[in-house]
Design a protein around this motif. Structure first.
Motif, mmCIF file in Angstrom:
data_model
loop_
_atom_site.group_PDB
_atom_site.id
_atom_site.type_symbol
_atom_site.label_atom_id
_atom_site.label_comp_id
_atom_site.label_asym_id
_atom_site.label_seq_id
_atom_site.Cartn_x
_atom_site.Cartn_y
_atom_site.Cartn_z
ATOM 1 N N ASN A 76 -2.402 -5.288 -5.552
ATOM 2 C CA ASN A 76 -0.989 -5.469 -5.867
ATOM 3 C C ASN A 76 -0.699 -4.879 -7.248
ATOM 4 O O ASN A 76 -1.476 -5.070 -8.172
ATOM 5 C CB ASN A 76 -0.634 -6.963 -5.901
ATOM 6 C CG ASN A 76 -0.748 -7.580 -4.524
ATOM 7 O OD1 ASN A 76 -1.649 -8.351 -4.258
ATOM 8 N ND2 ASN A 76 0.139 -7.213 -3.640
ATOM 9 N N GLY A 77 0.411 -4.157 -7.308
ATOM 10 C CA GLY A 77 0.817 -3.598 -8.602
ATOM 11 C C GLY A 77 0.029 -2.368 -9.032
ATOM 12 O O GLY A 77 0.150 -1.909 -10.169
ATOM 13 N N LYS A 124 0.989 2.178 -5.854
ATOM 14 C CA LYS A 124 1.103 2.897 -4.573
ATOM 15 C C LYS A 124 2.567 3.172 -4.223
ATOM 16 O O LYS A 124 2.959 4.303 -3.947
ATOM 17 C CB LYS A 124 0.446 2.081 -3.428
ATOM 18 C CG LYS A 124 -0.978 1.651 -3.720
ATOM 19 C CD LYS A 124 -1.576 0.851 -2.595
ATOM 20 C CE LYS A 124 -0.946 -0.513 -2.332
ATOM 21 N NZ LYS A 124 -1.145 -1.502 -3.420
ATOM 22 N N THR A 125 3.368 2.110 -4.244
ATOM 23 C CA THR A 125 4.778 2.267 -3.871
ATOM 24 C C THR A 125 5.505 3.151 -4.867
ATOM 25 O O THR A 125 6.342 3.979 -4.487
ATOM 26 C CB THR A 125 5.465 0.874 -3.798
ATOM 27 O OG1 THR A 125 4.679 0.054 -2.942
ATOM 28 C CG2 THR A 125 6.868 0.961 -3.279
ATOM 29 N N THR A 126 5.177 3.016 -6.138
ATOM 30 C CA THR A 126 5.826 3.839 -7.159
ATOM 31 C C THR A 126 5.535 5.316 -6.903
ATOM 32 O O THR A 126 6.447 6.162 -6.959
ATOM 33 C CB THR A 126 5.338 3.417 -8.567
ATOM 34 O OG1 THR A 126 5.582 2.024 -8.717
ATOM 35 C CG2 THR A 126 6.052 4.168 -9.660
#
Ligand SMILES: Nc1ncnc2c1ncn2[C@@H]1O[C@H](COP(=O)(O)OP(=O)(O)OP(=O)(O)O)[C@@H](O)[C@H]1O
Length: 258
Positions: free
Chosen positions: A42-43, A46-48
């Motif tokens: 988490n954090g 990846k999404t960024t």
């Protein structure tokens, strides 16, 4: 593959959110016809990273190249322009609309009768029926049924079918099997492999290294905004890669894949 121009190339990408350094000198190549597992805690970023590729965030420095051409302007239409479809568990379909309507959401075909425009329901039904059969929906499900009736796996299948039908070149699957049954998970994973076999680039985001290692050609691990591993799945086992994640990227030699 290593010598061909990458479909997407990320070079020395940095991104700051105010004082927070979210992506740190990230470089990675993505080729057409590859299934890449993008893994990390988490954090990790990846999404960024994906949001930069989709034009939602502009990097602070570094570059993104599509087919070797540098992106000069980051804006949300970039994903559409480059044929990128993102498939997420909880978004992308309207529950109260039919499968056919969802299939064509935002791209509705129109026919004219006496010069008056009408939705071409016949075309929407016909095409979406063919695709939902191809992508494995139950025989008693019709294109006129509301999406509400579908199981989680079938919803994912509609989104995947839509991505293929509308000639996308990149499919980003963000935790696509969360909350799915074992059989549905298998089905969605088979579709991911099918997409890559059709020549699409598939970026499969997950926390589950063991699940994606079985499917992927290559695994990219992010940790604290950095790329800490980039390895072909035949060069490192899932256990070795899990150890990289467990140790926060501090262990195991990196074996560059490309
Ligand atoms: N718009 C934003 N403004 C400030 N910080 C942000 C923003 N978006 C993301 N971050 C921060 O950047 C870091 C990376 O977040 P990101 O969502 O990319 O992680 P992730 O690897 O996708 O994690 P997860 O697996 O939990 O989804 C996190 O610390 C997050 O809080």
């Amino acid at each position: 593959m290593a010598n061909s121009t990458p479909l997407i190339q990320v070079k020395n990408l940095d991104l700051h959110f105010g004082a927070f350094h979210a992506l740190k000198n990230v470089s990675v190549d993505f080729h057409a016809g590859e299934l890449i597992g993008l893994v990390g805690d988490n954090g990790a970023g990846k999404t960024t990273l994906i949001r930069v590729l989709c034009g939602i965030y502009a990097p602070t420095s570094g570059g993104v190249f599509f087919d070797g051409n540098k992106v000069e302007k980051f804006h949300p239409k970039l994903a559409i322009d480059q044929g990128i479809e993102t498939i997420q568990q909880s978004v992308g379909l309207c529950d109260n609309l039919s499968i056919a309507r969802n299939f064509y959401l935002g791209r509705e075909p129109v026919k004219r009768v006496l010069g008056i425009p009408f939705l071409d329901m016949g075309k929407m039904r016909e095409k979406s029926t063919r695709v939902i059969r191809q992508f494995g929906l139950r025989a008693n499900v019709s294109a006129d049924d509301e999406v509400e009736r579908l199981s989680g796996g079938e919803r994912q299948s509609v989104k995947i079918g839509r991505a293929v039908e509308f000639k996308n070149r990149v499919v980003i699957m963000d935790e696509p099997t969360n909350h799915l049954s074992v059989r549905e998970r298998e089905h969605v994973n088979e579709l991911a492999v099918q997409l890559k076999e059709q020549g699409l680039l598939v970026i499969y985001i997950t926390h589950d290294i063991f699940q994606v290692h079985r499917l992927a050609d290559r695994i990219v691990i992010m940790e604290n905004g950095e790329k800490v591993a980039d390895a072909t799945t035949d060069s490192m086992t899932a256990e070795e890669l899990e150890e990289v994640i467990r140790q926060g990227g501090r262990v195991v030699e990196k074996r560059e894949a490309v």
